[in-house]
Design a protein around this motif. Structure first.
Motif, mmCIF file in Angstrom:
data_model
loop_
_atom_site.group_PDB
_atom_site.id
_atom_site.type_symbol
_atom_site.label_atom_id
_atom_site.label_comp_id
_atom_site.label_asym_id
_atom_site.label_seq_id
_atom_site.Cartn_x
_atom_site.Cartn_y
_atom_site.Cartn_z
ATOM 1 N N HIS A 180 0.820 -1.213 0.000
ATOM 2 C CA HIS A 180 0.000 0.000 0.000
ATOM 3 C C HIS A 180 0.851 1.259 0.000
ATOM 4 O O HIS A 180 0.423 2.306 -0.483
ATOM 5 C CB HIS A 180 -0.929 0.005 1.218
ATOM 6 C CG HIS A 180 -1.924 1.120 1.222
ATOM 7 N ND1 HIS A 180 -3.064 1.094 0.443
ATOM 8 C CD2 HIS A 180 -1.939 2.309 1.881
ATOM 9 C CE1 HIS A 180 -3.745 2.209 0.620
ATOM 10 N NE2 HIS A 180 -3.086 2.970 1.494
ATOM 11 N N ASN A 230 3.193 3.460 -7.221
ATOM 12 C CA ASN A 230 2.258 3.645 -6.119
ATOM 13 C C ASN A 230 0.907 2.972 -6.369
ATOM 14 O O ASN A 230 0.601 2.509 -7.469
ATOM 15 C CB ASN A 230 2.092 5.136 -5.779
ATOM 16 C CG ASN A 230 1.545 5.941 -6.957
ATOM 17 O OD1 ASN A 230 0.751 5.446 -7.748
ATOM 18 N ND2 ASN A 230 1.974 7.188 -7.070
ATOM 19 N N GLU A 246 -2.023 4.152 -6.614
ATOM 20 C CA GLU A 246 -2.887 4.795 -7.606
ATOM 21 C C GLU A 246 -2.588 4.268 -9.008
ATOM 22 O O GLU A 246 -3.495 4.077 -9.825
ATOM 23 C CB GLU A 246 -2.700 6.318 -7.561
ATOM 24 C CG GLU A 246 -3.143 6.954 -6.260
ATOM 25 C CD GLU A 246 -4.590 6.614 -5.912
ATOM 26 O OE1 GLU A 246 -5.442 6.617 -6.838
ATOM 27 O OE2 GLU A 246 -4.854 6.345 -4.731
ATOM 28 N N LYS A 264 -4.258 0.949 -9.283
ATOM 29 C CA LYS A 264 -5.705 1.079 -9.508
ATOM 30 C C LYS A 264 -6.008 1.378 -10.971
ATOM 31 O O LYS A 264 -6.951 0.814 -11.553
ATOM 32 C CB LYS A 264 -6.269 2.180 -8.611
ATOM 33 C CG LYS A 264 -6.272 1.832 -7.131
ATOM 34 C CD LYS A 264 -6.773 3.001 -6.289
ATOM 35 C CE LYS A 264 -6.759 2.665 -4.810
ATOM 36 N NZ LYS A 264 -7.207 3.817 -3.971
ATOM 37 N N THR A 265 -5.217 2.254 -11.560
ATOM 38 C CA THR A 265 -5.400 2.572 -12.979
ATOM 39 C C THR A 265 -5.156 1.340 -13.846
ATOM 40 O O THR A 265 -5.911 1.063 -14.781
ATOM 41 C CB THR A 265 -4.429 3.695 -13.398
ATOM 42 O OG1 THR A 265 -4.706 4.868 -12.629
ATOM 43 C CG2 THR A 265 -4.585 4.022 -14.884
ATOM 44 N N SER A 316 -4.214 -4.782 -1.715
ATOM 45 C CA SER A 316 -3.072 -4.062 -1.161
ATOM 46 C C SER A 316 -2.781 -4.557 0.252
ATOM 47 O O SER A 316 -3.683 -5.013 0.963
ATOM 48 C CB SER A 316 -3.323 -2.553 -1.146
ATOM 49 O OG SER A 316 -4.377 -2.229 -0.253
#
Length: 331
Positions: free
Chosen positions: A272, A278, A280, A283-284, A297
């Motif tokens: 995480h 990272n 993010e 997630k993308t 995570s």
């Protein structure tokens, strides 16, 4: 003076051998490309002309070995391939996973080209070439279907394997990586962590540089004696010219980069607090890869999630592998 990192290798080798793996070299193409591999001791192909054991087994009655091999060969277990990142060879990267996985799966741990004892006369430094060499070696080892677990640089190689060889790669587990290192991802990442180039981060040539890499890669502050840092640099950062070329071969232009449509079930298993790639970004990537992809995570873990939180990482990994096996049995 004894190199402390080198001195620990026999112990690590002993533990991996206790888990049932043996180290071999695999002649990939007959033209000088050779990969070192840790493979299940009872799953070697009958044709051993291109597969050679590095450390012979301890002397034992031939009949006993033959009987054991015959008994174990009856049990068909799913294959799992563990692909390391850029800062260490295979069993150093996966030292906390190999034994746990080997209780339930046939585990294969390669050293990518220019890591460990793997080498090639080829000038191709792309992740795609690494992937093709792994696929060829797995074929010679008799692996027909597998789950590939890739960390960081190894994750990029794993994505290439899955895209080009969906018949071989049943599923993927990827940590701290991207499908492709585009110009924009590279520039954004380097700017965020405050280094000028990937080589400055991933190919340190000083204790200060190695400490900087560890501070970025780990969520928790790690402390090691100065001598251990120096010894690690000496042992783990060999083939510097070739590895610098590997880093150059990673980056592709934004216009040439595409996210492939992959049919495999994919687990993105992330720290995480990963400061390099990272959460993010993960997630993308999950949204881009589609509905067969899940993201999990692990708290209080950075880029080195499998080393910082090995128990949690192993539990999540085993759960996913069990799920994949159950789904495969329905086919």
């Amino acid at each position: 003076m004894v190199n402390l990192v080198e001195a620990q290798k026999p112990l690590l080798h002993f533990l991996i051998r206790r888990a049932g793996l043996r180290q071999h070299t695999v002649d990939v193409d007959g033209e000088g490309t050779v990969l070192t591999f840790w493979v299940p001791k009872d799953k070697l192909p009958k044709d051993k002309s291109t597969v050679c054991e590095i450390t012979p087994e301890a002397a034992a009655p031939a009949a006993k070995i033959k009987k054991q091999s015959k008994t174990k060969a009856k049990a068909s277990r799913p294959s799992v391939v563990l692909v390391h990142g850029f800062a260490a060879e295979g069993i150093v990267t996966w030292q906390f996973q190999a034994g746990v996985l080997a209780k339930h799966y046939d585990v294969y741990i390669p050293d990518l080209l220019y890591f460990g004892g793997s080498t090639s006369p080829s000038t191709d430094r792309s992740p795609g070439f690494q992937a093709e060499c792994l696929v060829a070696a797995l074929g010679k080892l008799g692996v027909e279907r597998c789950t590939v677990v890739g960390f960081s640089y190894g994750g990029m190689v794993a994505f290439k394997m899955a895209e080009a060889h969906p018949g071989l790669v049943r599923s993927l587990v990827v940590s701290g990586s991207v499908v492709a290192m585009t110009d924009s991802i590279s520039e954004t990442t380097l700017e965020r962590i405050g280094v000028k180039s990937s080589a400055e981060l991933l190919l340190p040539d000083s204790v200060k540089g190695l400490k900087a890499l560890l501070s970025i890669a780990a969520h928790r502050k790690l402390w090691f004696p100065e001598r251990l840092h120096r010894d690690y640099l000496q042992v783990m950062f060999t083939n510097r010219k070739e590895r610098a070329e590997l880093l150059e071969g990673l980056v592709v232009s934004n216009k040439d980069a595409t996210v492939p449509v992959l049919p495999q079930k994919i687990l993105l298993l992330w720290g995480h607090n990963d400061n390099i790639f990272n959460i993010e970004l993960a997630k993308t990537m999950k949204e881009q890869l589609g509905e067969e992809t899940m993201l999990q995570s692990i708290d209080k873990a950075g880029h080195l999630v499998h080393l910082e939180r090995p128990c949690v990482y192993n539990r999540r990994l085993l759960e996913f592998l069990a799920y994949v096996s159950a789904e495969a049995s329905k086919e």
